[in-house]
Enzyme design. Structure first.
Site, mmCIF file in Angstrom:
data_model
loop_
_atom_site.group_PDB
_atom_site.id
_atom_site.type_symbol
_atom_site.label_atom_id
_atom_site.label_comp_id
_atom_site.label_asym_id
_atom_site.label_seq_id
_atom_site.Cartn_x
_atom_site.Cartn_y
_atom_site.Cartn_z
ATOM 1 N N ASP A 86 0.848 -1.189 0.000
ATOM 2 C CA ASP A 86 0.000 0.000 0.000
ATOM 3 C C ASP A 86 0.889 1.247 0.000
ATOM 4 O O ASP A 86 1.667 1.463 0.930
ATOM 5 C CB ASP A 86 -0.903 -0.019 1.246
ATOM 6 C CG ASP A 86 -1.801 1.198 1.308
ATOM 7 O OD1 ASP A 86 -2.422 1.510 0.283
ATOM 8 O OD2 ASP A 86 -1.879 1.834 2.371
ATOM 9 N N THR B 62 -3.065 5.486 -4.100
ATOM 10 C CA THR B 62 -1.969 6.215 -3.439
ATOM 11 C C THR B 62 -0.641 6.007 -4.169
ATOM 12 O O THR B 62 0.162 6.925 -4.256
ATOM 13 C CB THR B 62 -1.831 5.749 -1.974
ATOM 14 O OG1 THR B 62 -1.768 4.328 -1.954
ATOM 15 C CG2 THR B 62 -3.009 6.193 -1.144
ATOM 16 N N THR B 63 -0.414 4.793 -4.689
ATOM 17 C CA THR B 63 0.822 4.532 -5.442
ATOM 18 C C THR B 63 0.748 5.218 -6.799
ATOM 19 O O THR B 63 1.716 5.842 -7.247
ATOM 20 C CB THR B 63 1.021 3.016 -5.631
ATOM 21 O OG1 THR B 63 0.916 2.371 -4.370
ATOM 22 C CG2 THR B 63 2.367 2.707 -6.232
ATOM 23 N N ASP C 192 -9.208 -0.012 1.953
ATOM 24 C CA ASP C 192 -9.109 0.686 0.661
ATOM 25 C C ASP C 192 -10.350 0.427 -0.180
ATOM 26 O O ASP C 192 -10.936 1.339 -0.755
ATOM 27 C CB ASP C 192 -7.869 0.220 -0.112
ATOM 28 C CG ASP C 192 -6.584 0.832 0.435
ATOM 29 O OD1 ASP C 192 -6.683 1.602 1.409
ATOM 30 O OD2 ASP C 192 -5.500 0.544 -0.097
#
Length: 524
Positions: free
Chosen positions: A59, A92-93, A385
């Site tokens: 994550d 997020t990545t 998520d």
């Protein structure tokens, strides 16, 4: 003649040095998390230097929050990753990788002697074109409940396919969709509680209606109760503590000591009578309850639950519709919680308390099982998520296609827009499109495929009008994302492009880095 105006320990980096320092830090961070992107992404082990505790995760937000950084530009990328996590919950990545690729392209343009403000202007034109194309490709099935549920299921599958739960993504996608649809359009995930219990395997996890509290019922209390009226409290129920720090009492005989104890007991009995006067049959306290008040409450047929930690009490008051009380003089002003059944249940080897038929019908509990604590922690992050993205999609119901499809679509739209732009700004707009193509490139690289060939074929497919073409990483080909059910939230993709382009613009415009002198410690 140069003049020193700063403190001698303060440092300053100017122009090219400042820009280079910013770019190097941001690119290093992008390269760090790049390998975790997509369904074939790899995990990172994060080990604490002080406690030795380890986390295994892919994550992006978790990785970036855990590392200590000294580079100012890298910290900006960490912040956009946190915002993406708070705003949407996933991507997020992607947002970090896209921002770093925009900076990589900007570095090449600056080497060609193009002014940073020109690059920013080009990026803004490209960003507007990309968002317009994304909005045009978005579809909305909210008017058809069956189709919308399928969309939510596909979004959950896509989100979970890059996580530790990817082996059982259909099972967990169904579980997440059921939990979110219980919220009836609310985005308050407080109603969904996640309990982690090590043991068993991942597919032993399940969704349970109601609320489960990770505590045990007191010794003399009934273990099952129907039509519960619950008083939730945060009050001291320990008799032998004097609450003033450092206080001491002196007595001149054991008789006086017995009187003091008797007075304490009478005081506690009066408090218990006040609690019983509320007409409740369940008493939940955040603090400890000693044996004497516990036995008095049990005599009155009141079920006692003690030491329910603060988060447990807060969530319990939310789902049962009660309020947390600290004083008991006015029963008519206290709002009691209600539920149909309270019982003790076993999960693994632990006893927990289950509240069924709570006032907030949307409340539910997900019980996660797994072989190790690291596995269960990562499963919780993955499920959180998915739940976050789904709860946002229930509010903003439009969806787009994943698998690099949306990025390639935007990239083609940006190239089209760049043709109508004159001067050096066109180079910057084209660079934005190239940075968007980096996402499908990274996805195929992580899967061990020939990215140059695949991305070129994907681009050709989009120019041929196949607007649903994306990367099928399981077969190593270009396929239809609509048929494969690879769907993502429109809000997620939009936020990624907005955050990444704004962060990149901010870093490109840097021409000076000033570091303050460290504060001196005063000699003692």
């Amino acid at each position: 003649m140069s003049m020193q105006i700063f403190n001698e320990q303060a440092t300053e980096e100017k122009a090219e040095n400042a820009r280079l320092s910013s770019f190097v830090g941001a690119l290093a961070l992008g390269d760090l998390v790049k390998s975790t992107l997509g369904p074939k992404g790899m995990n990172k082990i994060l080990q604490s230097a002080s406690t030795g505790e380890i986390n295994v995760t892919n994550d992006g937000a978790t990785i970036l929050k855990s590392i200590q950084l000294d580079n100012a530009a890298a910290k900006i990328l960490v912040n956009i990753s946190k915002v993406q996590d708070d705003e949407v919950g996933d991507g997020t990545t992607t947002v970090t990788v896209l921002a770093s690729e925009l900076l990589r392209e900007a570095e090449k343009l600056i080497a060609m002697k193009i002014h940073p403000q020109t690059i920013v202007e080009g990026y803004r034109i490209a960003s507007a074109a990309a968002l317009k194309a994304l909005e045009g490709a978005a579809v909305d099935h909210s008017s058809n409940p069956t189709q919308f549920r399928q969309d939510l299921f596909n979004i959950a599958r896509t989100t979970l396919s890059s996580k530790v739960l990817s082996q059982d993504k259909n099972y967990f996608a169904n579980l997440a969709v059921d939990a979110v649809l219980r919220l009836k359009g609310s985005v308050d995930l407080e109603h969904i509680q996640i309990i982690k219990k090590v043991g068993g395997k991942l597919t032993d996890s399940y969704l349970d209606e109601g609320f489960i509290l990770d505590k045990t019922i007191a010794v003399n209390s009934p273990k099952r109760l129907e039509n519960a009226k619950i008083l939730i409290a945060n009050t001291s129920m320990d008799t032998d503590k004097i609450k003033i720090f450092g206080a001491r009492m002196k007595v001149d005989g054991t008789g006086k000591l017995a009187e003091l104890e008797r007075a304490e007991r009478e005081k506690m009995r009066a408090k218990v009578d006040k609690i019983a006067a509320h007409g409740v049959n369940v008493f939940v306290n955040r603090q400890l309850i000693y044996n004497y008040p516990e036995s008095l409450l049990a005599e009155r047929g009141i079920m006692v639950i003690e030491h329910a930690d603060f988060e447990g009490v807060e969530r319990l008051s939310l789902v049962t519709g009660g309020e947390i009380a600290s004083t008991f003089d006015n029963p008519e002003k206290v709002k009691l919680g209600r539920c149909e059944v309270i019982e003790e249940v076993m999960i693994g080897e632990d006893k927990l308390i289950k509240f069924s038929g709570v006032a907030a019908g949307e409340a539910c509990t997900v019980v996660l099982r797994g072989s190790t604590s690291q596995m269960v922690d990562e499963a919780e992050r993955s499920l959180h998520d998915a739940l976050s993205v789904l709860s946002q999609t229930v509010r903003e119901t439009r969806t787009v296609l994943g698998g690099g499809c949306a990025e390639m679509l935007m990239s083609c739209a940006v190239e089209e827009a760049a043709r109508g732009v004159k001067g050096k700004i066109a180079l910057a707009a084209e660079a934005f499109g190239k940075a968007l193509r980096a996402i499908p490139t990274v996805l195929s690289d992580n899967a061990g495929l020939d990215s140059a060939d695949l991305v070129a074929r994907l681009r050709a497919a989009h120019f041929e009008g196949k607007s649903d073409a994306g990367l099928d990483l399981n077969n190593g080909t270009v396929g239809s994302m609509r048929e494969l059910g690879v769907t993502e939230s429109y809000k997620l993709k939009r936020q990624v492009v907005l955050s990444a382009s704004e962060a990149a613009e901010m870093i490109i415009r840097v021409d000076d880095i000033l570091r303050a002198a460290p504060r001196r410690r005063e000699a003692v």
